[in-house]
Design a protein around this motif. Sequence first.
Motif, PDB file in Angstrom:
ATOM      1  N   GLU A   1       1.087   0.609  -6.363  1.00 29.73           N
ATOM      2  CA  GLU A   1      -0.152   1.208  -6.864  1.00 29.73           C
ATOM      3  C   GLU A   1      -1.198   1.146  -5.764  1.00 29.73           C
ATOM      4  OE1 GLU A   1      -3.584  -0.505  -9.515  1.00 29.73           O
ATOM      5  OE2 GLU A   1      -1.935   0.123 -10.813  1.00 29.73           O
ATOM      6  N   ALA A   2      -1.878   2.263  -5.540  1.00 27.96           N
ATOM      7  CA  ALA A   2      -2.951   2.323  -4.550  1.00 27.96           C
ATOM      8  C   ALA A   2      -4.220   2.786  -5.249  1.00 27.96           C
ATOM      9  CB  ALA A   2      -2.594   3.281  -3.415  1.00 27.96           C
ATOM     10  N   ARG A   3      -5.355   2.208  -4.844  1.00 33.18           N
ATOM     11  CA  ARG A   3      -6.656   2.578  -5.420  1.00 33.18           C
ATOM     12  C   ARG A   3      -7.671   2.809  -4.299  1.00 33.18           C
ATOM     13  NH1 ARG A   3      -7.895   0.683 -11.012  1.00 33.18           N
ATOM     14  NH2 ARG A   3      -5.899   0.066 -11.879  1.00 33.18           N
TER      15      ARG A   3
ATOM     16  N   SER B   1       2.224   8.379 -11.549  1.00 28.67           N
ATOM     17  CA  SER B   1       0.962   8.737 -12.190  1.00 28.67           C
ATOM     18  C   SER B   1      -0.147   8.785 -11.153  1.00 28.67           C
ATOM     19  CB  SER B   1       0.608   7.731 -13.293  1.00 28.67           C
ATOM     20  OG  SER B   1       0.389   6.447 -12.731  1.00 28.67           O
ATOM     21  N   LYS B   2      -1.212   9.477 -11.516  1.00 27.80           N
ATOM     22  CA  LYS B   2      -2.430   9.503 -10.704  1.00 27.80           C
ATOM     23  C   LYS B   2      -3.607   9.685 -11.634  1.00 27.80           C
ATOM     24  CE  LYS B   2      -4.495  13.068  -9.311  1.00 27.80           C
ATOM     25  NZ  LYS B   2      -5.714  13.576  -9.822  1.00 27.80           N
TER      26      LYS B   2
ATOM     27  N   GLU C   1      -2.153   9.409  -3.542  1.00 26.02           N
ATOM     28  CA  GLU C   1      -0.713   9.565  -3.771  1.00 26.02           C
ATOM     29  C   GLU C   1       0.092   9.281  -2.512  1.00 26.02           C
ATOM     30  OE1 GLU C   1      -2.858  12.349  -6.617  1.00 26.02           O
ATOM     31  OE2 GLU C   1      -2.939  12.018  -4.456  1.00 26.02           O
ATOM     32  N   MET C   2      -0.362   9.765  -1.381  1.00 26.24           N
ATOM     33  CA  MET C   2       0.389   9.578  -0.134  1.00 26.24           C
ATOM     34  C   MET C   2       0.461   8.104   0.256  1.00 26.24           C
ATOM     35  SD  MET C   2       1.561  12.476   0.385  1.00 26.24           S
ATOM     36  CE  MET C   2       2.450  11.989   1.845  1.00 26.24           C
TER      37      MET C   2
ATOM     38  N   ALA D   1       3.490   4.958  -7.560  1.00 29.38           N
ATOM     39  CA  ALA D   1       4.753   5.573  -7.152  1.00 29.38           C
ATOM     40  C   ALA D   1       5.873   4.562  -7.347  1.00 29.38           C
ATOM     41  CB  ALA D   1       4.683   6.017  -5.688  1.00 29.38           C
ATOM     42  N   ARG D   2       7.105   5.082  -7.332  1.00 27.56           N
ATOM     43  CA  ARG D   2       8.262   4.200  -7.453  1.00 27.56           C
ATOM     44  C   ARG D   2       9.401   4.723  -6.599  1.00 27.56           C
ATOM     45  NH1 ARG D   2       9.467   5.860 -13.607  1.00 27.56           N
ATOM     46  NH2 ARG D   2      10.153   7.990 -13.196  1.00 27.56           N
ATOM     47  N   GLY D   3      10.371   3.871  -6.391  1.00 26.65           N
ATOM     48  CA  GLY D   3      11.574   4.219  -5.660  1.00 26.65           C
ATOM     49  C   GLY D   3      12.555   3.071  -5.772  1.00 26.65           C
TER      50      GLY D   3
END
Length: 158
Positions: A102-104, A146-147, A112-113, A30-32
Amino acid sequence: MTGLTHVDESGRARMVDVSGKAVAARTATARGHLTCKPETLDQVRSGTAPKGPVIHTAELAAIMAAKRTAELIPLCHPLPLTKVEVRIEIDDRLPGFAVVAEARTNAVTGVEMEALTAISVACLTMFDMLKAIDRTMSIGGIEVVSKSGGKSGDWQRG
């Protein structure tokens, strides 16, 4: 109310049962951004912001928040995160800060959350640390980029 995954037959909120889903490697990015005055960026660059190291503090806060997403979002499943990486960079074109997370996980549902929570808390932390010197700040552009993994497959923002 049929067709709504987080609502039961009587219209009450419920957590979706994911026990029948297969464990898969899943990733979300995600980005912001946080916009501010150029003078605010100068203080962060020089290390003279009144509340200390803004970027490092916000990156750490973002990682901590991603790990607690299920406590913040009522119907979100707790996930065993295998990686959370947050990068905050000064962007003179905004002017402000560009944030990417980035989360994994290896789990039955996506991350995503967790990536979005990391972005949100990074921006909120920077806002808190800089509000004494810049009341014009604005947080925005928070989105999944992305996911990958899971039944619905891979997705990337165009």
